[in-house]
Design a protein around this motif. Sequence first.
Motif, mmCIF file in Angstrom:
data_model
loop_
_atom_site.group_PDB
_atom_site.id
_atom_site.type_symbol
_atom_site.label_atom_id
_atom_site.label_comp_id
_atom_site.label_asym_id
_atom_site.label_seq_id
_atom_site.Cartn_x
_atom_site.Cartn_y
_atom_site.Cartn_z
ATOM 1 N N GLY A 1 75.348 66.183 43.485
ATOM 2 C CA GLY A 1 73.966 66.535 44.843
ATOM 3 C C GLY A 1 74.846 66.536 46.045
ATOM 4 N N LEU A 2 75.923 66.604 46.221
ATOM 5 C CA LEU A 2 76.677 66.610 47.592
ATOM 6 C C LEU A 2 76.512 68.047 48.084
ATOM 7 N N TYR A 3 76.322 68.260 49.362
ATOM 8 C CA TYR A 3 76.337 69.510 50.035
ATOM 9 C C TYR A 3 77.818 69.895 50.269
ATOM 10 N N THR A 4 78.257 70.837 49.911
ATOM 11 C CA THR A 4 79.741 71.125 49.887
ATOM 12 C C THR A 4 80.237 72.132 51.110
ATOM 13 N N ASN A 5 81.115 72.045 51.854
ATOM 14 C CA ASN A 5 81.517 72.981 52.694
ATOM 15 C C ASN A 5 83.146 72.901 52.592
ATOM 16 N N LEU A 6 83.437 74.213 52.803
ATOM 17 C CA LEU A 6 85.195 74.683 52.532
ATOM 18 C C LEU A 6 85.458 74.796 53.964
ATOM 19 N N ILE A 7 86.367 74.267 54.489
ATOM 20 C CA ILE A 7 87.169 74.506 55.694
ATOM 21 C C ILE A 7 88.232 75.019 55.689
ATOM 22 N N THR A 8 88.536 76.572 55.839
ATOM 23 C CA THR A 8 89.772 77.139 55.175
ATOM 24 C C THR A 8 90.281 78.212 56.341
ATOM 25 N N SER A 9 91.394 78.188 56.228
ATOM 26 C CA SER A 9 92.141 79.566 56.974
ATOM 27 C C SER A 9 91.822 80.861 56.500
ATOM 28 N N ALA A 10 91.377 80.788 55.371
ATOM 29 C CA ALA A 10 90.832 81.958 54.367
ATOM 30 C C ALA A 10 92.170 82.506 53.762
ATOM 31 N N LEU A 11 93.310 82.179 54.015
ATOM 32 C CA LEU A 11 94.578 82.742 53.237
ATOM 33 C C LEU A 11 94.462 82.092 51.763
ATOM 34 N N GLY A 12 94.216 83.006 50.579
ATOM 35 C CA GLY A 12 94.114 82.431 49.363
ATOM 36 C C GLY A 12 92.766 82.761 48.932
ATOM 37 N N LEU A 13 91.818 83.059 49.859
ATOM 38 C CA LEU A 13 90.244 83.347 49.377
ATOM 39 C C LEU A 13 90.428 84.665 48.718
ATOM 40 N N THR A 14 90.940 84.736 47.616
ATOM 41 C CA THR A 14 90.819 86.171 47.039
ATOM 42 C C THR A 14 89.625 86.470 46.387
ATOM 43 N N PRO A 15 89.188 87.529 45.836
ATOM 44 C CA PRO A 15 87.807 87.701 45.189
ATOM 45 C C PRO A 15 87.768 86.767 43.908
ATOM 46 N N ARG A 16 88.858 86.579 43.355
ATOM 47 C CA ARG A 16 88.796 85.847 42.008
ATOM 48 C C ARG A 16 88.553 84.454 42.426
ATOM 49 N N ARG A 17 89.299 83.929 43.564
ATOM 50 C CA ARG A 17 88.850 82.213 43.734
ATOM 51 C C ARG A 17 87.348 82.239 44.298
ATOM 52 N N ALA A 18 87.071 83.159 45.285
ATOM 53 C CA ALA A 18 85.664 83.035 45.977
ATOM 54 C C ALA A 18 84.853 83.079 44.591
#
Length: 368
Positions: free
Chosen positions: A88-105
């Motif tokens: 039940g936690l609200y989750t926030n990803l803090i990222t450089s976005a490097l590595g946020l490929t379509p598959r990972r997303a």
Amino acid sequence: MGSAVDSPAVDRPFGLLAELTYGCPLHCSYCSNPLELAAHTDELTTAEWQRVLVEARDLGVLQLHLSGGEPLLRRDLPGIVRYAAELGLYTNLITSALGLTPRRAEELLAAGLDHVQISLQSDEAALSDRLAGVRSFERKLVAARLVKELGWPLTLNVVLHRHNVDRVAGILDLAEQLGADRIELAHTQYYGWALRNRDGLLPSRAQLARAEDVVRAARGRLQGRMEVIYVLPDYHSRYPKPCMGGWGRRQLTVVPDGDVLPCPTAHTLPLPRASVREHSLAWIWERSPLFQRFRGTNWMPDPCRSCDRRELDFGGCRCQAFQLTGDAARTDPVCHLSPDHGLVAAAVAAADEEARSRDTVLIPRRSR
Ligand code: SF4
Ligand code: FES
């Protein structure tokens, strides 16, 4: 859960910053991660993080900020997100976005990730890549568009300093083009690498005045479409920031090797450690000497002790006091009432010399 043994009364923590790894593909000169990364390589396992998340939820935590370093370097990130979402936690990803490929997303979306925050260094490719120490600008834009396509709320976070603060208008235009829901323009906080690079990063007062005019105009123009958060540079303020909303009051940080901290840089302070590998999160939050040390106002020296603002800013930042004076229990030197304020005033005065080269060589953060 046992009750706290010490006054002042212990509040519930609202947010947990989970620094999953200090590994990072970027080399930002304002990074606040530890200077000696090699000492922090023994990362918590997936099972250990799961235990931390259960204990955090039981302690009252509502928001989980997944950060680093670069949290996408952890292959088990979707599993950690799924576990947190099920709690039940609200989750926030803090990222450089490097590595946020379509598959990972897609994996993270399926796991239940609620929100994405991407760091931007500038609105220009060459400057952005220079500040990040690696070619990354175009990949960040692609990832930001992907985040919006997948229906996530998008926050852009831009750390401002002498080398990009004159680009605020362009940065806001870019954020608007990307469809960001929120942008945080946050002036550099001087810890870790940023403190080492402070003279090259501190903006002048004239730069700040120009940026503030741009932000004011943009807020009116973008009202209802994009939230514009502007975090003032505390070196240029009369009063310090209420760091973390007060020591051990609203937030806690768990770093990659399991140490629990009242703020992400408290590992620099000469205080006893507290680790989830040795104690429960509840014990650490309520009873550990680390979290009790600067909780409330009883620890305060003058001028804070007798100051009307002591419940507003909690005497400022303990890490900043320690880094600048060698004593974490002193009033934050940013405060104009602090006997050490001259240390900050001198740095600001030097930054006002507009003639000083803007091309000061910045020391990039090293990889581990
Ligand atoms: Fe805050 Fe202490 Fe300064 Fe008062 S003297 S404004 S409590 S830092
Ligand atoms: Fe550590 Fe402010 S960053 S108390």
